[in-house]
Every structure is written in C-alpha cells, then in structure tokens.
Design a protein around this motif. Structure first.
Motif, short mmCIF file in Angstrom:
data_model
loop_
_atom_site.label_atom_id
_atom_site.label_comp_id
_atom_site.label_asym_id
_atom_site.label_seq_id
_atom_site.Cartn_x
_atom_site.Cartn_y
_atom_site.Cartn_z
N LYS A 30 0.84 -1.20 0.00
CA LYS A 30 0.00 0.00 0.00
C LYS A 30 0.88 1.26 0.00
N MET A 31 1.97 1.19 0.71
CA MET A 31 2.92 2.31 0.74
C MET A 31 3.43 2.60 -0.67
N ASN A 32 3.82 1.54 -1.38
CA ASN A 32 4.32 1.74 -2.74
C ASN A 32 3.22 2.26 -3.66
N ALA A 33 2.00 1.77 -3.46
CA ALA A 33 0.90 2.21 -4.31
C ALA A 33 0.66 3.70 -4.13
N ALA A 34 0.65 4.17 -2.88
CA ALA A 34 0.43 5.59 -2.61
C ALA A 34 1.58 6.42 -3.18
N ASP A 35 2.78 5.93 -2.99
CA ASP A 35 3.98 6.63 -3.46
C ASP A 35 3.95 6.82 -4.98
N THR A 36 3.65 5.74 -5.71
CA THR A 36 3.69 5.85 -7.18
C THR A 36 2.53 6.70 -7.70
N LEU A 37 1.40 6.67 -6.99
CA LEU A 37 0.29 7.55 -7.40
C LEU A 37 0.69 9.02 -7.23
N GLN B 191 3.68 10.17 -7.33
CA GLN B 191 4.63 10.47 -8.40
C GLN B 191 3.90 10.89 -9.67
N SER B 192 2.85 10.14 -10.01
CA SER B 192 2.14 10.42 -11.26
C SER B 192 1.41 11.76 -11.16
N ARG B 193 1.10 12.19 -9.93
CA ARG B 193 0.44 13.49 -9.78
C ARG B 193 1.47 14.60 -9.60
N GLY B 194 2.76 14.25 -9.72
CA GLY B 194 3.82 15.25 -9.70
C GLY B 194 4.00 15.93 -8.35
N VAL B 195 3.80 15.15 -7.27
CA VAL B 195 3.94 15.75 -5.94
C VAL B 195 5.40 15.73 -5.50
N GLY B 196 5.91 16.90 -5.18
CA GLY B 196 7.27 17.23 -4.73
C GLY B 196 8.25 16.08 -4.60
N ASP B 197 8.49 15.71 -3.33
CA ASP B 197 9.54 14.74 -3.02
C ASP B 197 9.32 13.41 -3.73
N TYR B 198 8.04 13.08 -3.93
CA TYR B 198 7.74 11.78 -4.55
C TYR B 198 8.13 11.77 -6.02
N SER B 199 7.78 12.88 -6.75
CA SER B 199 8.11 12.89 -8.17
C SER B 199 9.60 13.17 -8.38
N LEU C 279 -1.68 -2.49 -8.89
CA LEU C 279 -3.01 -3.10 -8.91
C LEU C 279 -3.93 -2.46 -7.87
N LEU C 280 -3.33 -1.80 -6.88
CA LEU C 280 -4.12 -1.15 -5.83
C LEU C 280 -4.56 0.25 -6.24
N ILE D 256 -4.49 14.40 -2.68
CA ILE D 256 -3.04 14.36 -2.48
C ILE D 256 -2.71 14.24 -1.00
N GLU D 257 -3.42 15.01 -0.18
CA GLU D 257 -3.15 14.98 1.27
C GLU D 257 -3.41 13.57 1.83
N THR D 258 -4.51 12.98 1.41
CA THR D 258 -4.82 11.63 1.91
C THR D 258 -3.75 10.64 1.47
N LEU D 259 -3.33 10.81 0.21
CA LEU D 259 -2.30 9.88 -0.30
C LEU D 259 -1.00 10.02 0.47
#
Lengths: 258, 441
Positions: B169-176, B178-186, B198-199, B208-211
């Motif tokens: 779930k952590m990876n799923a939130a992280d990659t989502l 990234q795709s939304r171009g959020v700072g540290d993640y992207s 798949l999640l 974004i905040e929830t993610l």
C-alpha cells in the motif's frame, strides 16, 4: 546342530574370524531361535570361520539403558567388554539391531572397539561375492514381499539398502509400505517396551504397523530384528491373517532359498 | 518536522533493539542453566548442517508442498529485509528512497521483486491460516496447542500478512503521488510497480493529502510493525527463525541410536569391579543426582532445542506412541521444557529464588506416564526440520525416575532382576543360552 563355541575353539587352538553375537532374543525366544538357526545354517553352508560365546554371552544392557537404568547398562557393558577384549575379538556379526547398535555405537567409548556388522549387511556381502548361491526357482520368486525397517537398523544406523537388496536377490517383488525407510513406523518393542505392557492408549503400536503391512498387499513381511518379528507376528495373528501373511527374517528367506 | 520524524525513528529503533537484546540475553542465560556439553568438534560437518538443514531446509522437503509455501515465506522474509536497510537509512537520515539514487538502474527490478515476494508471502500465509483454522490439519489442531500456542501461531501469520500489505500500500500511494507530480515523490520517480499498481484503482479518488498521509502511515506502521514483531518473536514460537541456525550447528553428529554416556556411572561401575582403580583415580566430584528432573539437569543443547521449537508437530505426528493414543507427545515435551525455562526466567526477573520452590519439569509439567510410553524409535528426532532431539530429554527423565526414585513399572523391575541374576531380560539361566544348538534345524 553344529555351532562352534568360542572358548572350545580356543582350546582346540583355533581363533575364529568372526563372533556371532546371538543376543538374548535369538537365544531364548522360541520364534527368534529359528532365525538364529537359519543364520547359523547359512554360516555353516558358506563355510565362514565363526563362533558364538555360548553361556558366556550376556545381555548388552540395551533394554536397561533405555529404560533409564544406566547402572545396570554399565555393569553389563563392563562384563561383556572384558570378555570380548579377553578373547581378542575383532569382528562381530549379530542378527539383532539392538545388540548391533549397542556394540557398534555405545561400547567404543567404554573401551570396546570392534568391527560390528548386522547380519543383513553380511548376507548382502555374501550374495554379492557369490558365496551364497540362491536356488534358480526359489520359494519366494515373484512373491510380493514388504520389508519392515527396524528403528535401530534404519533411523539409528542408516541401514536401509542392505536388507532390501537381499530380498531383491530372491527375485521377489519388493513392495514398500506407505511408511518406510526413515519414515518407517516402529513395531512398538524398542526402548524396553518389549518387556512391559504398553501405556494406556486407543490402540497398540504393532496393530497400527500391521495395518501398513495389510495395505501393502504383501504375502510376506520381512524383518531383520527378532523383536519386530514378534510384534508383527502378534499383529498379524490379531488380524487372523497368519495363513495369508508370513513374518520372516531375511536370514530365514535366504536359508529357505539355498 | 523532518528532524522530529528522524528523532522519533531513532528512539523507536533504539528502544526496540534494547528490549530485544535484553530479552535475548535472558534466553541465553536460561539456556546456560543447562549442563555443560561440548559440541564444538567437526566444525566442517556442523557448518554443512547449517547450510543444509537451516538455510537449505532439507528436512522440510519431506513434504514438498508445505516446504514450498514455507520457503516462500522464508525467502520473502529474508529478501524483503533488504528493503529494511533502505527504510533504516531513510528513517535515520530523513532521505526518501535512498537506494534509488545509489542503484537507479536496478531499483525498479529490486522493488518489483520485493513486491512479488510480498504477494507470495500473503498467499502462503493465507493458505497456512486455512490449514490451521479451517482444514484443521491434525498436527496443527491438537490438544498440545490449545490456548496460547494456537493464538501465537495465528498472530504470527496475521502480522506477516499485515506487514506485507502495508509495504504494498505504501508503494501504491507513493507511485500515485509520483504520477500526480507531488514534490519529493516525483523527485524520486520510480515508475509504477507491477503488484502495487493493482491497488491504484482503489486509491485513485484519494486527495493528495490523503495519499501522502496514507504513504506516511504505511511507512511508519510497517517499521513499527517490524520492530514490534522483532520483539514479539522472542516471546513466541517464531523464535525458530533465529535459533534454527545455531541449533543446526550444534546438533549431535553421532548415530541417532547412540545414547549419551554417563561417565560418572561408568566410573562407579569400574571401581566396583576393579576397586584398585578407585584409589588411583582422582577425587572426582560425582554429580549431585543422576538423570534430570528439572531443566538445570538437562544439557544446554536440550534447552536450546526447546527455544528453537516452532511447535509444528512433525515429531508428534511421527511418534508411534502418540499415533496410538498414548499421552506422550514429543512436541509437548519440548513446549513443556521451554515453558518451565520461561517460568524460571520470570522468577529470575522478579528476584524470586526459583530453586527454593518445589516445582520441577518432571511431575509439574511432564508426567511419568508420558515418558514411559516412548519406544526410543527416533522418529521424532528424524522428523524435526531444525534438529531438535526430544528423545534425549525423555531418556534423561527416565534415568532420574529409575536411578533417583527407583520408580519403575513392575515388569521393568522384574526385567532388571532377570538381567542382574541371569544376564538376560527373561527368566532363563545362562546355561540355557545354548539350548537351541542342541535341537535340529
């Protein structure tokens, strides 16, 4: 029957090559005596230089030690080792896996160092060397034979193949029980259980094991231990199958085929 | 904020390691209550056992299906712990996906492999839960496990499933993110991973905040979970993942049929037969008692065995006495030994003089009836995947009963009498030993 006794052979100036350690079961138990006689018949026929200790042989102490009576075990071991060392015995063969295990694994650290072989290994060697010649059309040719592993031969000492190759030499069809070799089920006699009633339970161990024998469809169950033989014979009788299924030691199988 | 998280992480890590070490040192102390036994010879053979039995799980493969599932959990556990290295570094230094910068070309492959293993671990653990609780596999559903032991087993499986799900779930939130171009993640773009993506459909509608919150919570719960689990396992049957290794190394190398010698008794018998040897001998200290009635009479290896046991019950399933309804269960022998050691451990922690209390392994935990049913067939020893020897303990308890308590079944007393007087377990005189030679074939 002609059986050389070690002390008498020494008096005649002979030093036999091998001691045949008969064991208490092989000496006193009526059923096991026929195993002893069968093995002696083979030794005599092959012309091996051997002797037994006769009245000088004593219990190895195996049942006492496993019951927890270490004092008695050490007493027996001391006396036997004194005797064996006094006779300068180098090599011992026995048809009892319990005696085999004690002589081979437990006597060395008490000062008794011998080359100890079980009769199943010796029979295999004699067959391989061509010294035992089996009848072309032996009594067991094509018969379904299953082998019951004795715990003290199998798990304890990793001897699984020797007795099986003896059976295969009879041109018999060897069938395995569902629990065999390292997974073999005990007959119920080890650990001095032979000499007492089983603890309270829902069944007896030899009955449980006999069900494996029946399921194998074999007409002969071969064993290589006098105690297993007794337990299985009782189990077969309780199932009233003694006419259909014979319990025989591998020495008896060979003795009846030469 | 960042530094606060780093400090919190540091405190959690140090606390977990502190309590774990404290617990392990108590276990070590309890094991060393056992008697000396030198098991340091033949180091080549011993290392071979570590590789074959512990690392290679050779004996597990007697049942290939279960062995394969167990292997998944085991390999998953070890390999996913590589991910823990990254989590440690990120946690302590406030970095994000540290390994990405270090091995950018390998990173995606690495995390994809971890994710695949995580998914397989979940599948295997679910199957294990079903075997335990729905199919009721006999060895996993017996009286030995009533109460805490069966709960323990289920806790372990559920925690493993939860830890793996948190990771995915952590990876799923992280990659989502990234795709939304959020700072540290992207800034640390890894691209989607096969399993966790798949999640995404489940999380697409998250803000974004929830993610970010989801990613952080999963990250923290994962690390707290792992640190907590580290401590939990030291109280649990799951300790086998650590102790299986030393236990394989120190396993006895002699033939299974050989019982442990008792040199003190050997010497006493020697002096009885050859009194002149007694004066020549040094003043050896005889043991205070023969055999074992409590854990300090057993060898340290017996106690290491007890702490290494994961209560799988292969020994009991193979035991002829147990199969025919006798009270004996080799698994229970091991569990009782550990329970008694744990009882002493908690007494030591409370400063109570446990030796003064009238409680012992024999009688209070293990009954005479149990150990009397053993045929010494070694099926339990053979069956154990981590080289535990229940038979050794049974024999030591039997020795105590016979040599210290003179307690034996009537038939055994007669047998001892026969061996003593006639040198055979039956009532035949030595002269009769050769009667069979006088008969015809």
């Amino acid at each position: 029957m002609k059986v050389p006794i070690w002390s008498e052979e020494l008096n005649k100036g002979n030093q036999p090559d091998i001691l045949f350690w008969v064991g208490c079961a092989g000496s006193f138990d009526a059923r096991a005596q026929s195993i002893t006689k069968a093995f002696v018949a083979i030794l005599n026929k092959v012309g091996i230089s051997y002797a037994i200790l006769g009245a000088e042989e004593m219990c190895t102490g195996d049942p006492a030690r496993r019951a927890g009576n270490e004092f008695q075990f050490q007493m027996m071991a001391y006396q036997n080792i004194q005797l064996l060392n006094g006779y300068q015995i180098k090599k011992i063969v026995t048809a009892c896996p319990h005696c085999f295990n004690t002589l081979k694994n437990e006597y060395p650290e008490l000062g008794g160092h011998y080359e100890v072989i079980h009769h199943s290994t010796m029979l295999q060697q004699l067959i391989d060397e061509g010294k035992i010649v089996l009848n072309e059309n032996g009594a067991f040719k094509g018969k379904k034979i299953t082998f019951h592993d004795s715990c003290y031969l199998g798990r304890s000492n990793q001897i699984y193949d020797a007795p099986r190759s003896v059976i295969e030499a009879l041109d018999a069809s060897l069938v395995e029980m569902k629990r065999c070799k390292s997974n073999g089920l005990c007959c119920g006699a080890g650990g001095a259980q032979m000499f007492k009633e089983e603890e309270k339970g829902t069944s007896r161990i030899n009955i449980e094991r006999t069900s494996d024998v029946l399921a194998s469809g074999a007409s002969v169950v071969a064993s290589a231990c006098p105690f297993c033989n007794t337990m299985l014979t009782d189990g077969i009788k309780l199932n009233e199958k003694q006419e259909e299924i014979k319990v025989l030691d591998i020495a008896e199988l060979i003795a009846q085929s030469i | 904020m960042e530094i606060f998280q780093q400090i919190l992480f540091g405190i959690a890590l140090v606390t977990a390691v502190y309590f774990f070490s404290k617990r392990m040192s108590l276990i070590r102390k309890l094991i060393l209550l056992g008697k000396e036994e030198d098991l340091h010879d033949q180091s080549f053979q011993r290392w071979k056992n570590v590789f074959l039995l512990a690392l290679g799980q050779k004996k597990m493969f007697k049942n290939p299906t279960v062995a394969f599932l167990h292997l998944l959990v085991y390999v998953g556990f070890i390999i996913i712990n590589i991910e823990m290295i990254e989590i440690m570094i990120d946690g302590l230094f406030g970095t994000h996906r540290f390994l990405l910068g270090l091995i950018p070309s390998l990173y995606s492959f690495l995390i994809n492999s971890f994710e695949l293993l995580a998914a397989l671990v979940i599948v295997a653990c679910v199957i294990f839960l079903v075997r335990r609780n729905l199919i009721h596999v006999k060895r996993l559903w017996s009286n030995d496990l009533r109460g805490w032991p069966s709960k323990d087993a289920n806790i372990i499986l559920v925690v493993e499933i939860v830890l793996m799900m948190l990771f995915l779930k952590m990876n799923a939130a992280d990659t989502l993110l990234q795709s939304r171009g959020v700072g540290d993640y992207s800034n640390h773009a890894t691209g989607n991973f096969y399993i966790s993506s798949l999640l995404h459909p489940l999380m697409n509608r998250f803000s974004i905040e929830t993610l970010v919150l989801t990613e952080r919570i999963c990250w923290w719960l994962h690390i707290f979970g792992v640190l907590g689990f580290l401590n939990y396992l030291s109280w649990s049957k799951h300790l086998h993942i650590i102790l299986a290794f030393p236990n394989a190394y120190f396993s006895r190398l002699e033939p299974q049929g050989k019982l442990k010698n008792m040199p003190a008794v050997q010497k006493e018998v020697l002096y009885a037969f050859q009194p002149e040897m007694a004066t020549a001998g040094t003043n050896d200290q005889n043991p205070s008692s023969f055999g074992a009635k409590d854990i300090q009479d057993l060898s340290w290896k017996n106690l290491l065995d007890a702490f290494s046991c994961t209560e799988c019950g292969r020994c009991t399933a193979a035991c002829p006495a147990n199969q025919t309804g006798k009270m004996l269960s080799p698994r229970k022998i091991m569990m009782d030994t550990r329970d008694r050691a744990e009882e002493i451990g908690s007494k030591i922690n409370q400063g109570i003089d446990w030796k003064a209390e009238n409680r012992t392994l024999l009688y209070d935990y293990i009954s005479e009836e149990e150990i009397r049913a053993c045929t010494t067939c070694n099926a339990c020893v053979e069956a154990c995947p981590v080289s535990i020897n229940p038979l050794d303990i049974i024999v030591e308890l039997r020795r105590y009963l016979i040599m210290e308590k003179s307690s034996s079944p009537q038939e055994w007393t007669s047998m001892f009498g026969n061996i003593e007087n006639n040198f055979a377990p039956w009532k035949f005189s030595p002269d009769q030993r050769i009667n069979w030679t006088k008969e015809s074939t």
